[in-house]
Design an enzyme around this catalytic site. Sequence first.
Site, PDB file in Angstrom:
ATOM      1  CB  THR A 127      -0.925   0.012   1.236  1.00 21.47           C
ATOM      2  OG1 THR A 127      -1.481   1.325   1.391  1.00 21.47           O
ATOM      3  CG2 THR A 127      -0.178  -0.316   2.529  1.00 21.47           C
ATOM      4  CD  GLU A 129      -2.316   5.200   4.583  1.00 20.31           C
ATOM      5  OE1 GLU A 129      -1.956   5.366   5.751  1.00 20.31           O
ATOM      6  OE2 GLU A 129      -2.796   6.115   3.887  1.00 20.31           O
ATOM      7  CE1 TYR A 151      -4.088  -1.816   5.588  1.00 25.47           C
ATOM      8  CE2 TYR A 151      -3.065   0.221   4.816  1.00 25.47           C
ATOM      9  CZ  TYR A 151      -3.667  -1.001   4.553  1.00 25.47           C
ATOM     10  OH  TYR A 151      -3.832  -1.405   3.251  1.00 25.47           O
ATOM     11  CE  LYS A 155      -2.223  -4.553   3.728  1.00 21.48           C
ATOM     12  NZ  LYS A 155      -2.489  -5.541   2.696  1.00 21.48           N
TER      13      LYS A 155
HETATM   14  P1  NAP Z   1     -11.462  -4.963   1.783  1.00 16.87           P
HETATM   15  O1  NAP Z   1     -12.625  -4.654   0.911  1.00 16.87           O
HETATM   16  O2  NAP Z   1     -11.408  -4.405   3.164  1.00 16.87           O
HETATM   17  O3  NAP Z   1     -11.349  -6.540   1.854  1.00 16.87           O
HETATM   18  C1  NAP Z   1     -10.505  -7.177   2.780  1.00 16.87           C
HETATM   19  C2  NAP Z   1     -10.819  -8.660   2.787  1.00 16.87           C
HETATM   20  O4  NAP Z   1      -9.927  -9.303   3.711  1.00 16.87           O
HETATM   21  C3  NAP Z   1     -12.233  -9.039   3.207  1.00 16.87           C
HETATM   22  O5  NAP Z   1     -12.685 -10.033   2.329  1.00 16.87           O
HETATM   23  C4  NAP Z   1     -12.029  -9.599   4.617  1.00 16.87           C
HETATM   24  O6  NAP Z   1     -12.951 -10.582   4.969  1.00 16.87           O
HETATM   25  C5  NAP Z   1     -10.673 -10.261   4.463  1.00 16.87           C
HETATM   26  N1  NAP Z   1      -9.969 -10.529   5.723  1.00 16.87           N
HETATM   27  C6  NAP Z   1      -9.651  -9.634   6.681  1.00 16.87           C
HETATM   28  N2  NAP Z   1      -8.968 -10.263   7.672  1.00 16.87           N
HETATM   29  C7  NAP Z   1      -8.875 -11.567   7.315  1.00 16.87           C
HETATM   30  C8  NAP Z   1      -8.287 -12.721   7.921  1.00 16.87           C
HETATM   31  N3  NAP Z   1      -7.668 -12.655   9.096  1.00 16.87           N
HETATM   32  N4  NAP Z   1      -8.389 -13.913   7.279  1.00 16.87           N
HETATM   33  C9  NAP Z   1      -9.019 -14.015   6.093  1.00 16.87           C
HETATM   34  N5  NAP Z   1      -9.604 -12.949   5.475  1.00 16.87           N
HETATM   35  C10 NAP Z   1      -9.519 -11.752   6.080  1.00 16.87           C
HETATM   36  O7  NAP Z   1     -10.088  -4.526   1.069  1.00 16.87           O
HETATM   37  P2  NAP Z   1      -9.844  -4.070  -0.442  1.00 16.87           P
HETATM   38  O8  NAP Z   1     -10.138  -2.628  -0.566  1.00 16.87           O
HETATM   39  O9  NAP Z   1     -10.464  -5.069  -1.342  1.00 16.87           O
HETATM   40  O10 NAP Z   1      -8.258  -4.207  -0.499  1.00 16.87           O
HETATM   41  C11 NAP Z   1      -7.635  -5.430  -0.885  1.00 16.87           C
HETATM   42  C12 NAP Z   1      -6.211  -5.436  -0.362  1.00 16.87           C
HETATM   43  O11 NAP Z   1      -5.477  -4.343  -0.912  1.00 16.87           O
HETATM   44  C13 NAP Z   1      -6.076  -5.301   1.149  1.00 16.87           C
HETATM   45  O12 NAP Z   1      -4.989  -6.092   1.555  1.00 16.87           O
HETATM   46  C14 NAP Z   1      -5.746  -3.844   1.367  1.00 16.87           C
HETATM   47  O13 NAP Z   1      -5.011  -3.654   2.561  1.00 16.87           O
HETATM   48  C15 NAP Z   1      -4.917  -3.564   0.136  1.00 16.87           C
HETATM   49  N6  NAP Z   1      -4.972  -2.188  -0.339  1.00 16.87           N
HETATM   50  C16 NAP Z   1      -6.160  -1.635  -0.671  1.00 16.87           C
HETATM   51  C17 NAP Z   1      -6.205  -0.337  -1.172  1.00 16.87           C
HETATM   52  C18 NAP Z   1      -7.495   0.302  -1.574  1.00 16.87           C
HETATM   53  O14 NAP Z   1      -7.490   1.524  -1.824  1.00 16.87           O
HETATM   54  N7  NAP Z   1      -8.576  -0.438  -1.684  1.00 16.87           N
HETATM   55  C19 NAP Z   1      -5.000   0.379  -1.338  1.00 16.87           C
HETATM   56  C20 NAP Z   1      -3.815  -0.233  -0.964  1.00 16.87           C
HETATM   57  C21 NAP Z   1      -3.792  -1.530  -0.499  1.00 16.87           C
HETATM   58  P3  NAP Z   1     -14.330 -10.202   5.741  1.00 16.87           P
HETATM   59  O15 NAP Z   1     -15.272  -9.828   4.652  1.00 16.87           O
HETATM   60  O16 NAP Z   1     -14.666 -11.467   6.428  1.00 16.87           O
HETATM   61  O17 NAP Z   1     -14.013  -9.082   6.679  1.00 16.87           O
HETATM   62  O1  F7E Z   2      -9.325   7.876   4.069  1.00 16.37           O
HETATM   63  C1  F7E Z   2      -9.739  11.299   5.287  1.00 16.37           C
HETATM   64  C2  F7E Z   2      -8.811  10.380   6.047  1.00 16.37           C
HETATM   65  O2  F7E Z   2     -10.265   5.781   5.022  1.00 16.37           O
HETATM   66  C3  F7E Z   2      -8.850   8.743   3.071  1.00 16.37           C
HETATM   67  C4  F7E Z   2      -7.386   1.973   2.411  1.00 16.37           C
HETATM   68  O3  F7E Z   2      -7.874   1.284   1.294  1.00 16.37           O
HETATM   69  O4  F7E Z   2      -6.166   3.517   1.049  1.00 16.37           O
HETATM   70  C5  F7E Z   2      -7.149   3.421   2.052  1.00 16.37           C
HETATM   71  O5  F7E Z   2      -6.740   4.110   3.223  1.00 16.37           O
HETATM   72  C6  F7E Z   2      -8.576  10.103   3.671  1.00 16.37           C
HETATM   73  C7  F7E Z   2      -7.775  10.078   4.974  1.00 16.37           C
HETATM   74  O6  F7E Z   2      -8.633   5.682   3.084  1.00 16.37           O
HETATM   75  C8  F7E Z   2     -13.026  10.913   6.726  1.00 16.37           C
HETATM   76  O7  F7E Z   2      -8.296  11.025   7.207  1.00 16.37           O
HETATM   77  C9  F7E Z   2     -11.739  12.549   6.135  1.00 16.37           C
HETATM   78  O8  F7E Z   2      -6.816  11.088   4.939  1.00 16.37           O
HETATM   79  O9  F7E Z   2     -10.904   6.457   2.671  1.00 16.37           O
HETATM   80  P1  F7E Z   2      -9.895   6.383   3.722  1.00 16.37           P
HETATM   81  P2  F7E Z   2      -7.088   5.636   3.483  1.00 16.37           P
HETATM   82  O10 F7E Z   2      -6.884   5.911   4.907  1.00 16.37           O
HETATM   83  O11 F7E Z   2      -6.361   6.511   2.500  1.00 16.37           O
HETATM   84  C10 F7E Z   2      -4.884   2.990   1.421  1.00 16.37           C
HETATM   85  C11 F7E Z   2      -3.951   3.171   0.239  1.00 16.37           C
HETATM   86  C12 F7E Z   2      -4.959   1.618   1.958  1.00 16.37           C
HETATM   87  O12 F7E Z   2      -4.036   0.825   1.795  1.00 16.37           O
HETATM   88  C13 F7E Z   2      -6.091   1.311   2.882  1.00 16.37           C
HETATM   89  O13 F7E Z   2      -6.315  -0.085   2.979  1.00 16.37           O
HETATM   90  O14 F7E Z   2      -9.828  10.694   4.001  1.00 16.37           O
HETATM   91  N1  F7E Z   2     -11.085  11.395   5.862  1.00 16.37           N
HETATM   92  N2  F7E Z   2     -12.939  12.265   6.674  1.00 16.37           N
HETATM   93  C14 F7E Z   2     -11.851  10.356   6.210  1.00 16.37           C
HETATM   94  N3  F7E Z   2     -11.661   9.046   6.108  1.00 16.37           N
HETATM   95  C15 F7E Z   2     -12.659   8.218   6.535  1.00 16.37           C
HETATM   96  N4  F7E Z   2     -12.529   6.890   6.411  1.00 16.37           N
HETATM   97  N5  F7E Z   2     -13.833   8.722   7.052  1.00 16.37           N
HETATM   98  C16 F7E Z   2     -14.069  10.063   7.176  1.00 16.37           C
HETATM   99  O15 F7E Z   2     -15.099  10.485   7.662  1.00 16.37           O
END
Ligand code: NAP
Ligand code: F7E
Length: 347
Positions: A127, A129, A151, A155
Amino acid sequence: MKTALITGISGQDGSYLAELLLRHQGYGNVIGLTRRKSNPDTVNLKELVDHPSTLLVEGDLEDGGFLSQLFSIYKIDECYNLAAQSFVAYSFKNPIGTLMANTLGTMNLLEAIRHHSPETRFFQASTSEMYGGFHNDPMSEKHDFHPRSPYGTSKLAAYWHTVNMREAFGLFACNGILFNHESPRRGSDFVTQKIVRGAAAYKIWKDSGDGSEIPLLRLGNLEAKRDWGDARDFVRGMWLAIQKDSPGDYVLATGIARTVREFVEIAFRHSSIDTQITWEGEGEQEIGKDPEGRTVIAVDSQFYRPTEVNALLGDWTRAREELDWKPEISFDETVNDMVQAALERAG
Ligand code: NAP
Ligand code: F7E
């Protein structure tokens, strides 16, 4: 025909990736790891549950013995590790649970592969992050890391463990350094989904004219900037990374960043909501009003994080040059799809 294992198949990326492999890439089998739920909600798996080539297996990444068994029973060509505790804000409340799922879970998978199936190709969902947002220029694979949340640290350890397994034991193990990516399947806590659902709730309230209280959208830091792409593009990048002759680490991003405030304005301006937001006040006192002067958005300190990543912007040159990947779905299309889905859901 290939067999792929996808952890986190019920999540946003896992479900799109499974559909890509089965529909467009002709995989023979997709094994999806899911956790048992007392009240199953398989909304992201609608198209997959009845697919003859999908096998959903119940299990947890934290259970190393179970994973070893999985790799002993099935011949798995590719493993995509998408499961994670992926919500940054929650990781401050539960750092150890986050580390167990994200770091230990990844290590369990790689140990199972190393001992039982060293030919399996492995993709780790790392990520942006990990960078922490201290750089002014777009971040590439060459930039240093400085995570700003449990987080991010969990990661980062998983990222380096993936690199080390490649260097130490010659595993085909690659990382996608994924910047934010969204879609109608985005989890409800993430800011983009929260905003489009807030906008949809406002629209339905306005149209109903039933005199009920206006739904208030409470948000945290409006100035945070993110490089928001589309999950459907990103899963294609994951697949391309695992098809390469040799494993590597790739940034997937769009190279354009917007603030949370801009996202709010764009979502509310969407043709089906058609509302211009104007802002009043500052910091934690700030509010967003609709053209009739009603308060629609309020800044709420409970959504601020102990340490924030202020800005993230990615440089995806390597992915373009080595994977021939590029983001194809525009930001406007993503927002449009999310707003439409939120309206359907709310309606
Ligand atoms: P998501 O919608 O939150 O999905 C996460 C999945 O992981 C869910 O299916 C969850 O199952 C499963 N899970 C959590 N803990 C587990 C465990 N201990 N054992 C087995 N399964 C588990 O995430 P996403 O947005 O699809 O992201 C996919 C991956 O990319 C993640 O690793 C995330 O950290 C990474 N990532 C995402 C973003 C983004 O912007 N989306 C950016 C950077 C990296 P449940 O449904 O049972 O909770
Ligand atoms: O926040 C701000 C918050 O929770 C984005 C995950 O997929 O991307 C994701 O992480 C921004 C942050 O995503 C609210 O403070 C303001 O600056 O949508 P988010 P994230 O933290 O960027 C990375 C790449 C991952 O890897 C992660 O798995 O938005 N913000 N107001 C808020 N965020 C949330 N959630 N809720 C608010 O009300």
